[in-house]
Design a protein around this motif. Structure first.
Motif, PDB file in Angstrom:
ATOM      1  N   TYR A  16       0.880  -1.165   0.000  1.00 59.82           N
ATOM      2  CA  TYR A  16       0.000   0.000   0.000  1.00 59.82           C
ATOM      3  C   TYR A  16       0.919   1.215   0.000  1.00 59.82           C
ATOM      4  O   TYR A  16       1.818   1.323   0.845  1.00 59.82           O
ATOM      5  CB  TYR A  16      -0.905  -0.006   1.244  1.00 59.82           C
ATOM      6  CG  TYR A  16      -1.956  -1.084   1.185  1.00 59.82           C
ATOM      7  CD1 TYR A  16      -1.616  -2.410   1.414  1.00 59.82           C
ATOM      8  CD2 TYR A  16      -3.274  -0.778   0.869  1.00 59.82           C
ATOM      9  CE1 TYR A  16      -2.567  -3.410   1.323  1.00 59.82           C
ATOM     10  CE2 TYR A  16      -4.246  -1.778   0.780  1.00 59.82           C
ATOM     11  CZ  TYR A  16      -3.887  -3.096   1.013  1.00 59.82           C
ATOM     12  OH  TYR A  16      -4.826  -4.084   0.917  1.00 59.82           O
ATOM     13  N   SER A  18       1.728   5.444  -1.932  1.00 55.77           N
ATOM     14  CA  SER A  18       1.287   6.613  -2.673  1.00 55.77           C
ATOM     15  C   SER A  18       2.485   7.090  -3.493  1.00 55.77           C
ATOM     16  O   SER A  18       3.622   7.071  -3.009  1.00 55.77           O
ATOM     17  CB  SER A  18       0.843   7.683  -1.674  1.00 55.77           C
ATOM     18  OG  SER A  18       0.479   8.841  -2.356  1.00 55.77           O
ATOM     19  N   ASP A  42      -2.337   1.647  -4.624  1.00 50.63           N
ATOM     20  CA  ASP A  42      -2.153   3.080  -4.417  1.00 50.63           C
ATOM     21  C   ASP A  42      -3.342   3.656  -3.644  1.00 50.63           C
ATOM     22  O   ASP A  42      -4.482   3.589  -4.100  1.00 50.63           O
ATOM     23  CB  ASP A  42      -1.997   3.773  -5.768  1.00 50.63           C
ATOM     24  CG  ASP A  42      -1.483   5.187  -5.591  1.00 50.63           C
ATOM     25  OD1 ASP A  42      -0.333   5.452  -5.975  1.00 50.63           O
ATOM     26  OD2 ASP A  42      -2.236   6.023  -5.052  1.00 50.63           O
ATOM     27  N   THR A  43      -3.050   4.227  -2.487  1.00 50.56           N
ATOM     28  CA  THR A  43      -4.132   4.683  -1.608  1.00 50.56           C
ATOM     29  C   THR A  43      -4.640   6.070  -1.973  1.00 50.56           C
ATOM     30  O   THR A  43      -5.678   6.500  -1.474  1.00 50.56           O
ATOM     31  CB  THR A  43      -3.672   4.687  -0.139  1.00 50.56           C
ATOM     32  OG1 THR A  43      -2.528   5.527  -0.012  1.00 50.56           O
ATOM     33  CG2 THR A  43      -3.339   3.284   0.334  1.00 50.56           C
ATOM     34  N   THR A  44      -3.903   6.780  -2.827  1.00 48.86           N
ATOM     35  CA  THR A  44      -4.365   8.105  -3.258  1.00 48.86           C
ATOM     36  C   THR A  44      -5.271   7.977  -4.473  1.00 48.86           C
ATOM     37  O   THR A  44      -6.357   8.556  -4.529  1.00 48.86           O
ATOM     38  CB  THR A  44      -3.163   9.011  -3.610  1.00 48.86           C
ATOM     39  OG1 THR A  44      -2.304   9.078  -2.483  1.00 48.86           O
ATOM     40  CG2 THR A  44      -3.634  10.406  -3.965  1.00 48.86           C
ATOM     41  N   PRO A  47      -9.167   4.967  -3.691  1.00 46.85           N
ATOM     42  CA  PRO A  47      -9.653   5.149  -2.311  1.00 46.85           C
ATOM     43  C   PRO A  47     -10.099   3.850  -1.650  1.00 46.85           C
ATOM     44  O   PRO A  47     -10.029   3.731  -0.420  1.00 46.85           O
ATOM     45  CB  PRO A  47     -10.842   6.099  -2.479  1.00 46.85           C
ATOM     46  CG  PRO A  47     -10.748   6.666  -3.847  1.00 46.85           C
ATOM     47  CD  PRO A  47      -9.902   5.770  -4.673  1.00 46.85           C
ATOM     48  N   HIS A  49      -8.545   1.170  -1.670  1.00 51.51           N
ATOM     49  CA  HIS A  49      -7.351   0.590  -1.051  1.00 51.51           C
ATOM     50  C   HIS A  49      -7.000   1.317   0.242  1.00 51.51           C
ATOM     51  O   HIS A  49      -6.486   0.711   1.181  1.00 51.51           O
ATOM     52  CB  HIS A  49      -6.185   0.615  -2.035  1.00 51.51           C
ATOM     53  CG  HIS A  49      -6.327  -0.413  -3.123  1.00 51.51           C
ATOM     54  ND1 HIS A  49      -5.719  -0.308  -4.337  1.00 51.51           N
ATOM     55  CD2 HIS A  49      -7.045  -1.565  -3.162  1.00 51.51           C
ATOM     56  CE1 HIS A  49      -6.045  -1.341  -5.084  1.00 51.51           C
ATOM     57  NE2 HIS A  49      -6.858  -2.113  -4.392  1.00 51.51           N
ATOM     58  N   ARG A  50      -7.276   2.599   0.294  1.00 53.09           N
ATOM     59  CA  ARG A  50      -7.048   3.339   1.543  1.00 53.09           C
ATOM     60  C   ARG A  50      -8.023   2.848   2.622  1.00 53.09           C
ATOM     61  O   ARG A  50      -7.646   2.615   3.776  1.00 53.09           O
ATOM     62  CB  ARG A  50      -7.214   4.849   1.308  1.00 53.09           C
ATOM     63  CG  ARG A  50      -7.032   5.659   2.553  1.00 53.09           C
ATOM     64  CD  ARG A  50      -6.973   7.156   2.293  1.00 53.09           C
ATOM     65  NE  ARG A  50      -7.268   7.913   3.493  1.00 53.09           N
ATOM     66  CZ  ARG A  50      -6.423   8.108   4.495  1.00 53.09           C
ATOM     67  NH1 ARG A  50      -5.201   7.611   4.435  1.00 53.09           N
ATOM     68  NH2 ARG A  50      -6.776   8.779   5.553  1.00 53.09           N
ATOM     69  N   ARG A  51      -9.274   2.616   2.215  1.00 53.87           N
ATOM     70  CA  ARG A  51     -10.272   2.111   3.177  1.00 53.87           C
ATOM     71  C   ARG A  51      -9.862   0.731   3.693  1.00 53.87           C
ATOM     72  O   ARG A  51      -9.969   0.425   4.881  1.00 53.87           O
ATOM     73  CB  ARG A  51     -11.654   2.044   2.506  1.00 53.87           C
ATOM     74  CG  ARG A  51     -12.290   3.413   2.284  1.00 53.87           C
ATOM     75  CD  ARG A  51     -13.773   3.285   1.952  1.00 53.87           C
ATOM     76  NE  ARG A  51     -14.006   2.712   0.631  1.00 53.87           N
ATOM     77  CZ  ARG A  51     -14.074   3.424  -0.490  1.00 53.87           C
ATOM     78  NH1 ARG A  51     -13.914   4.743  -0.460  1.00 53.87           N
ATOM     79  NH2 ARG A  51     -14.304   2.838  -1.657  1.00 53.87           N
ATOM     80  N   GLY A  60      -4.109   4.865   7.972  1.00 52.19           N
ATOM     81  CA  GLY A  60      -3.903   5.024   6.529  1.00 52.19           C
ATOM     82  C   GLY A  60      -2.487   5.370   6.139  1.00 52.19           C
ATOM     83  O   GLY A  60      -2.220   5.684   4.978  1.00 52.19           O
ATOM     84  N   VAL A  62       1.136   5.357   4.796  1.00 52.16           N
ATOM     85  CA  VAL A  62       1.870   4.570   3.814  1.00 52.16           C
ATOM     86  C   VAL A  62       3.361   4.900   3.921  1.00 52.16           C
ATOM     87  O   VAL A  62       3.706   6.000   4.349  1.00 52.16           O
ATOM     88  CB  VAL A  62       1.358   4.859   2.374  1.00 52.16           C
ATOM     89  CG1 VAL A  62      -0.008   4.268   2.180  1.00 52.16           C
ATOM     90  CG2 VAL A  62       1.381   6.356   2.039  1.00 52.16           C
TER      91      VAL A  62
END
Ligand SMILES: N[C@@H](CCC(=O)N[C@@H](CS)C(=O)NCC(=O)O)C(=O)O
Length: 92
Positions: A16, A18, A42-44, A47, A49-51, A60, A62
């Motif tokens: 995970y 950015s 990619d968490t940016t 979204p 993947h960020r959740r 969250g 990274v």
């Protein structure tokens, strides 16, 4: 998990990250040096993947390396230095 744990398959791992995070860049450089290709989440830009990261790892931040162990446990490894050390130990 200690570094003496069984050798993981790359398919058990996901990073995970950015794109513009300098700590993530360090991890990606280490992966390149090792010739290691891992699934990048990619968490940016993604979204969901960020959740997923927050739900599983608790925050969250990274980079975070997700390790899906063969026994069914999932480990969430934060801290770029720990991730790089783990990758070098298992794939160096
Ligand atoms: N000490 C950490 C720092 C990681 C860090 O600060 N990541 C930033 C992006 S560059 C971040 O995710 N900040 C948002 C948050 O913590 O939720 C490491 O080396 O991995």
């Amino acid at each position: 998990m200690s570094n003496n744990a069984p050798h993981p398959a790359p398919e058990q791992l996901a990073l995970y990250q950015s794109d513009y995070c300098p700590f993530c860049v360090q991890v990606r450089i280490a992966m390149q040096e090792l010739g290691l290709e891992l699934e990048i989440r990619d968490t940016t830009r993604q979204p969901e993947h960020r959740r997923e990261l927050i739900a599983g790892g608790g925050r969250g931040t990274v980079p975070c390396l997700r390790i899906d162990h063969t026994d069914g446990d999932t480990e969430w490894m934060y801290e770029s230095a720990d991730i790089i050390d783990y990758l070098r130990t298992h794939f160096g």
